[in-house]
Design an enzyme around this catalytic site. Structure first.
Site, PDB file in Angstrom:
ATOM      1  N   SER A 152      -9.544   1.639   3.013  1.00 46.91           N
ATOM      2  CA  SER A 152      -8.692   2.496   2.212  1.00 46.91           C
ATOM      3  C   SER A 152      -7.638   1.737   1.410  1.00 46.91           C
ATOM      4  O   SER A 152      -6.966   2.336   0.557  1.00 46.91           O
ATOM      5  CB  SER A 152      -7.995   3.518   3.108  1.00 46.91           C
ATOM      6  OG  SER A 152      -7.126   2.880   4.035  1.00 46.91           O
TER       7      SER A 152
ATOM      8  N   LYS B 247       0.831  -1.201   0.000  1.00 47.20           N
ATOM      9  CA  LYS B 247       0.000   0.000   0.000  1.00 47.20           C
ATOM     10  C   LYS B 247       0.866   1.253   0.000  1.00 47.20           C
ATOM     11  O   LYS B 247       1.951   1.279   0.597  1.00 47.20           O
ATOM     12  CB  LYS B 247      -0.907  -0.029   1.233  1.00 47.20           C
ATOM     13  CG  LYS B 247      -1.970   1.045   1.303  1.00 47.20           C
ATOM     14  CD  LYS B 247      -2.851   0.815   2.532  1.00 47.20           C
ATOM     15  CE  LYS B 247      -3.926   1.863   2.693  1.00 47.20           C
ATOM     16  NZ  LYS B 247      -4.789   1.590   3.885  1.00 47.20           N
TER      17      LYS B 247
ATOM     18  N   SER C 274     -10.086  -0.955   6.832  1.00 44.25           N
ATOM     19  CA  SER C 274      -9.361  -0.665   5.590  1.00 44.25           C
ATOM     20  C   SER C 274      -8.631  -1.849   4.982  1.00 44.25           C
ATOM     21  O   SER C 274      -8.156  -1.761   3.854  1.00 44.25           O
ATOM     22  CB  SER C 274      -8.373   0.481   5.817  1.00 44.25           C
ATOM     23  OG  SER C 274      -9.076   1.689   5.974  1.00 44.25           O
TER      24      SER C 274
END
Length: 557
Positions: free
Chosen positions: A193, A112, A217
């Site tokens: 996210s 990420k 997330s």
């Protein structure tokens, strides 16, 4: 912003889609079988590397080509590591010399875009405010990946600032990375996210990915992208030099296509880190054997609770709730004792649904943790952002940040609090969280009913465990049927619900119970094998066979 890459490759694209799990037997050597990269497992890649069927360089080339094939449509990868081929060559040389660092040796993983690396890739959390900033060293989890022999292939897009900026933005959007989309329906909301990580793992743009979670997330994008996602206990994996929201809730975990692959990746990143004090609270010198916890009979004799009053259904949830009821029966048939209607207190439910303490804790943590745990550590900081106020000012004045169309409502509230996480006012809000999710919430249920775990549809699983930092694992449960009404997000830019969009099942446990939860999820996964029941509407066609054949044909000249 589009994909940033500097790897010069000549790659042959696959000319036709394939539907079988394995490709092209007996075409490059006797018995050579190339696994399909959208389904391939850790052990299949490890076996192929050991046999010399392909190399780590081949894997980097194949996965890079797959990214380039779909990224213009789905927009999920923001960085390709310009050193990936060099790293892969070094790992191939180690293997040739008889040295391997573990089961992930030479295997590409995507991480990420808020996970720091001290290399030529950017760590931005999706904001131009951090573009060009550099770190003194790798984040704790990136360092562990490298030590395990992983090729960090690149970084994935995310909901900007891990979904902690705007009241009116969209999942998977960042100023730096643009808008990501899921692959199970055109313009699918990828959730967030860890949006890009979810889509990339689901499509086989790497073996698996890392995401981060503060509240949902990892779990939510894993769910809607048909993945297994593990949200670890806060402190099991290091958050050092991961762009933070909250030291009390942030955690880093794997997003993979199978429980076993998620367990392999968790094994690589778990453990203590002197740069993250929370990891020093681990109750073991070395993490448990997460891969060894995979047992078809893991559910036998276990007490699994169903906290019904947490499930607050909404229109269109019928298929999900029906699948959940079926899952309860599957778990019962696997030998578990189902303890139904173990409900949190009325006070806890009201605070969970209507209270503001949980957000205030995150806002106060963010005001403190962003400068203390990240911005102050930067070696270079081209935009001179030293704290949240600086980041907010940059966002308001730099047009590509899309302000005011996408507001800074969460930051505005955080800056208006007038206190941070070291202020006396903070403590009562944090204690309220611990009460709501602890004694009167999920921890109370686990203790009072002598439960081994709780089970919920993943739509309803993240919030309470987030408040007390306890682990959750989600596994594929089902898909919305063909007659599902297509529903858009509030901005009208993404499809939230539609035919074939996946949903998941979560197992929730007490702190440090990851090994048990992995066992339960594996037992359910192996009995249902839901993941392969629906395929993405869009998937890359490049496969290993073409890349290996291309290399061999070039080497003959």
């Amino acid at each position: 912003m589009g994909l940033s890459w500097t790897i010069g490759l000549s790659l042959l694209l696959c000319l036709q889609a394939v539907t079988c799990r394995y490709l092209y037997p007996n075409q490059t050597g006797v018995g050579d079988i190339f696994p399909r990269l959208i389904d391939v497992t850790t052990e299949e890649l490890e076996t192929g590397l050991e046999r010399g069927l392909f190399t780590s360089i081949d894997l980097v080339n194949a996965y890079t080509a797959r990214i380039l094939e779909v990224n213009s449509t789905l927009n999920v990868v923001t960085e390709l590591n310009p050193d990936a081929l060099r790293i892969a060559a070094e790992l191939d040389a180690e293997r040739a010399n008889g040295t391997t660092r573990g089961p992930l040796h030479g295997i590409p993983i995507l991480i990420k875009g808020n996970i720091g690396t001290a290399d030529r890739m950017s760590t931005t959390a999706g904001s131009f405010a951090l573009l060009g900033a550099t770190l003194p060293r790798d984040s704790g989890v990136a360092a562990k990946l490298r030590a395990a022999g992983v090729v960090i292939l690149g970084k994935t897009n995310l909901s900007q600032w891990a979904n902690f900026r705007s009241r009116n933005s969209s999942n998977g959007w960042s100023a730096y990375g643009g808008q990501s989309f899921g692959a199970y329906y055109p313009q699918q909301d990828p959730s967030g996210s860890s949006s890009g990580s979810g889509v990339a793992s689901s499509l086989g743009l790497a073996l698996a990915t890392l995401g981060s979670e503060t509240s949902g997330s990892i779990l939510s994008p894993s769910e809607v992208n048909n993945l297994v996602g593990i949200k670890p206990t806060v402190g099991l994996t290091s958050r050092a030099l991961v762009i933070p929201i909250s030291e009390r809730q942030d955690t880093v975990g794997p997003m993979a296509r199978t429980v076993k692959d998620a367990a392999y990746l968790l094994q690589a990143i778990a453990g203590r880190d002197p740069d993250d004090n929370y990891t020093l609270a681990q109750p073991f010198d070395n993490p448990p054997d997460y891969v060894g916890a995979l047992n078809y009979s893991s559910l036998r004799g276990k007490r699994i609770g169903i906290p019904r009053n947490i499930i607050t259904g909404f229109e269109g949830d019928g298929p999900l709730l029906a699948a959940f009821e079926s899952a309860i029966q599957t778990v019962r048939r696997a030998g578990a004792v189902i303890v139904d209607n173990v409900n949190i207190t009325a006070y806890a439910l009201n605070q969970y649904l209507n209270g503001n303490a949980s957000l205030i804790v995150l806002e106060a943590d963010f005001v403190s943790d962003l400068p203390q745990n990240y911005l102050s550590k930067l070696v270079s900081n081209p935009n001179n952002v030293q704290n949240l106020a600086d980041v907010s000012n940059f966002t308001h004045t730099f047009p590509p940040e899309d302000y005011p169309d996408r507001d800074t409502g969460i930051w505005d509230e955080a800056l208006a609090l007038g206190f941070n996480n070291s202020s006396p006012q903070f403590w009562s809000y944090y204690q309220n969280n611990l009460e709501v999710a602890g004694r009167q919430g999920i921890l109370g249920l686990l203790t009072n009913y002598s439960l081994d775990a709780l089970m919920l549809p993943t739509d309803f699983s993240p919030g309470l465990p987030a408040l007390v930092g306890t682990p959750v694992i989600t596994v594929p449960l089902g898909f919305y049927p063909s007659n599902t009404t297509v529903t858009r997000n509030e901005r009208g830019t993404l499809i939230e619900m539609a035919p074939n969009i996946p949903f998941g099942l979560s197992f929730i446990g007490p702190a440090w119970s990851e090994a048990s939860l992995i066992g339960y999820a594996y037992a359910f996964e192996q009995r249902t094998m839901v993941r392969n029941q629906v395929q993405p509407y869009l998937a890359p066609k490049v496969e290993l066979k073409e890349v290996v054949s291309k290399r061999k044909s070039i080497s003959r000249f």
